[in-house]
Design an enzyme around this catalytic site. Structure first.
Site, PDB file in Angstrom:
ATOM      1  N   GLN A 184      -5.421  -2.035   9.202  1.00 40.81           N
ATOM      2  CA  GLN A 184      -5.366  -3.207   8.533  1.00 40.81           C
ATOM      3  C   GLN A 184      -5.977  -4.270   9.491  1.00 40.81           C
ATOM      4  O   GLN A 184      -5.537  -4.188  10.722  1.00 40.81           O
ATOM      5  CB  GLN A 184      -3.966  -3.487   8.235  1.00 40.81           C
ATOM      6  CG  GLN A 184      -3.320  -4.789   7.632  1.00 40.81           C
ATOM      7  CD  GLN A 184      -3.882  -4.896   6.134  1.00 40.81           C
ATOM      8  OE1 GLN A 184      -3.848  -3.765   5.435  1.00 40.81           O
ATOM      9  NE2 GLN A 184      -4.168  -5.975   5.674  1.00 40.81           N
ATOM     10  N   LYS A 221       1.105  -1.252  -0.169  1.00 36.54           N
ATOM     11  CA  LYS A 221       0.161   0.114   0.090  1.00 36.54           C
ATOM     12  C   LYS A 221       1.066   1.223  -0.016  1.00 36.54           C
ATOM     13  O   LYS A 221       0.673   2.299  -0.736  1.00 36.54           O
ATOM     14  CB  LYS A 221      -0.907  -0.145   1.117  1.00 36.54           C
ATOM     15  CG  LYS A 221      -2.207  -1.084   0.911  1.00 36.54           C
ATOM     16  CD  LYS A 221      -2.640  -1.361   2.314  1.00 36.54           C
ATOM     17  CE  LYS A 221      -3.797  -2.336   1.980  1.00 36.54           C
ATOM     18  NZ  LYS A 221      -4.318  -3.018   3.184  1.00 36.54           N
ATOM     19  N   ASP A 263     -11.684   2.202   3.267  1.00 38.28           N
ATOM     20  CA  ASP A 263     -12.093   1.015   2.687  1.00 38.28           C
ATOM     21  C   ASP A 263     -13.436   0.758   2.599  1.00 38.28           C
ATOM     22  O   ASP A 263     -13.701  -0.571   2.248  1.00 38.28           O
ATOM     23  CB  ASP A 263     -11.371   0.007   4.300  1.00 38.28           C
ATOM     24  CG  ASP A 263     -10.330  -0.445   4.169  1.00 38.28           C
ATOM     25  OD1 ASP A 263      -9.612  -0.953   3.121  1.00 38.28           O
ATOM     26  OD2 ASP A 263      -9.708  -0.639   5.413  1.00 38.28           O
TER      27      ASP A 263
HETATM   28  N1  GUN Z   1      -7.185  -7.236   5.517  1.00 37.65           N
HETATM   29  C1  GUN Z   1      -7.264  -8.060   4.262  1.00 37.65           C
HETATM   30  N2  GUN Z   1      -7.823  -7.253   3.510  1.00 37.65           N
HETATM   31  C2  GUN Z   1      -8.059  -6.041   3.996  1.00 37.65           C
HETATM   32  C3  GUN Z   1      -8.872  -4.750   3.377  1.00 37.65           C
HETATM   33  O1  GUN Z   1      -8.953  -4.589   2.331  1.00 37.65           O
HETATM   34  N3  GUN Z   1      -8.598  -3.799   4.117  1.00 37.65           N
HETATM   35  C4  GUN Z   1      -8.205  -3.810   5.403  1.00 37.65           C
HETATM   36  N4  GUN Z   1      -7.998  -2.544   6.076  1.00 37.65           N
HETATM   37  N5  GUN Z   1      -7.485  -4.931   6.067  1.00 37.65           N
HETATM   38  C5  GUN Z   1      -7.605  -6.154   5.215  1.00 37.65           C
END
Ligand code: GUN
Length: 284
Positions: free
Chosen positions: A96, A52, A119
């Site tokens: 996350q 990211k 998200d």
């Molecule tokens: N963990 C696995 N996929 C995601 C996601 O798309 N966003 C977040 N914040 N955590 C994750």
């Protein structure tokens, strides 16, 4: 038969995001900013967070990473979110998941300002998606839709089957397919005669989290198969939910792992952050 190249589609989309970012910066002085918070030391999560950050650098965003120790308290995490919510340099906040077990995931997500919830996990944003009036699309399902669009195949009237009912992927995925007039079925661990249901699918999306879960006998010849899984096989190699070598000859289009859905998810996160910054620049 044809492999959908998520890496290439993602790279093209990121070029556009980079150009729009430059334009926003020149016209308004606003540079999109993303804050990523990770708690604990789950190795897979650290890989996602690194990617990211790399994505942010690629498109010219400001990015901040908060790697917090495993024993971080709920209160400390909420305080950080309050600070980022109030920070005008930050347009997107991502925590996350999964969080360590002592933390209340739901309360954490609800603390993020909906306008910075890139998200699209906050209840307010989930509700907006449900009624089809949204600012942000959830990243993984939005990425899957882009990959389906890249085939030129229309979702309208198609039998769409989603395996998995998580809040992150399965449920919003079904909703986006429904918005495009698919006939949608969601399968899960209690579904009876799973193969019978999946064999009806013109578009099959798997988000289960089990290596080689989708076998050739579960796939209708000519189906579009999208693999959201991110697993390790018996040799520790990265693989999806779909038994790729067996299913590839049956499908009309299929996404590989890696190089399919994964890069698109981060691209959609960048897109949401840009959207948030554009709105902030307009004073919305
Ligand atoms: N963990 C696995 N996929 C995601 C996601 O798309 N966003 C977040 N914040 N955590 C994750």
């Amino acid at each position: 038969m044809a492999i959908i190249n998520g890496k290439e589609i993602s790279a093209k989309t990121r070029e556009q995001i980079a150009a729009d970012t430059q334009k926003l910066l020149e016209e308004t002085g606003v540079r999109p900013g993303l804050a990523v918070i990770i708690v604990g030391d789950d190795p897979a999560s650290h890989v996602y967070v690194k990617n990211k950050k790399k994505g942010c650098e690629q498109v010219g965003f400001h990015s901040e990473e908060y790697a917090l120790p495993e024993q971080t308290s709920q209160e400390e995490l909420l305080q950080l979110l309050d600070r980022l919510n109030a920070d005008p340099k930050i347009h997107g906040i991502l925590v996350q998941l999964p969080l360590p077990r002592h933390l209340d995931e739901k309360a954490v997500i609800e603390r993020i300002l909906p306008s910075k919830d890139v998200d699209a996990f906050h209840a307010a944003n989930v509700g907006k998606i449900m009624i089809g009036n949204y600012d942000f699309l959830p990243c993984t399902p939005a990425g899957v839709m882009e990959l389906i669009h890249s085939t030129g195949i229309s979702v309208s009237g198609k039998e769409c089957v989603v395996i998995g009912r998580s809040n992150i992927v399965g449920k919003p995925m079904a909703m986006l397919l429904l918005h495009e007039n698919g006939t949608v079925t969601i399968c899960h661990s209690r579904t009876k005669n799973l193969a019978e249901v999946t064999r009806r699918a013109d578009i099959l999306v798997s988000a289960v989290g089990k290596a080689k879960f989708v076998t050739a006998d579960m796939v209708k010849p000519g189906a579009v198969v999208i693999d959201v899984g991110m697993n390790r096989d018996e040799n520790g190699k990265l693989c999806g939910d779909v038994d790729f070598l067996a299913v590839e000859p049956v499908a009309s289009y299929i996404t590989p792992v890696p190089g399919g859905v994964g890069p698109m998810t981060i691209t959609m996160l960048l897109k949401n952050t840009l959207t948030s910054a554009q709105k902030a620049a307009k004073g919305e």
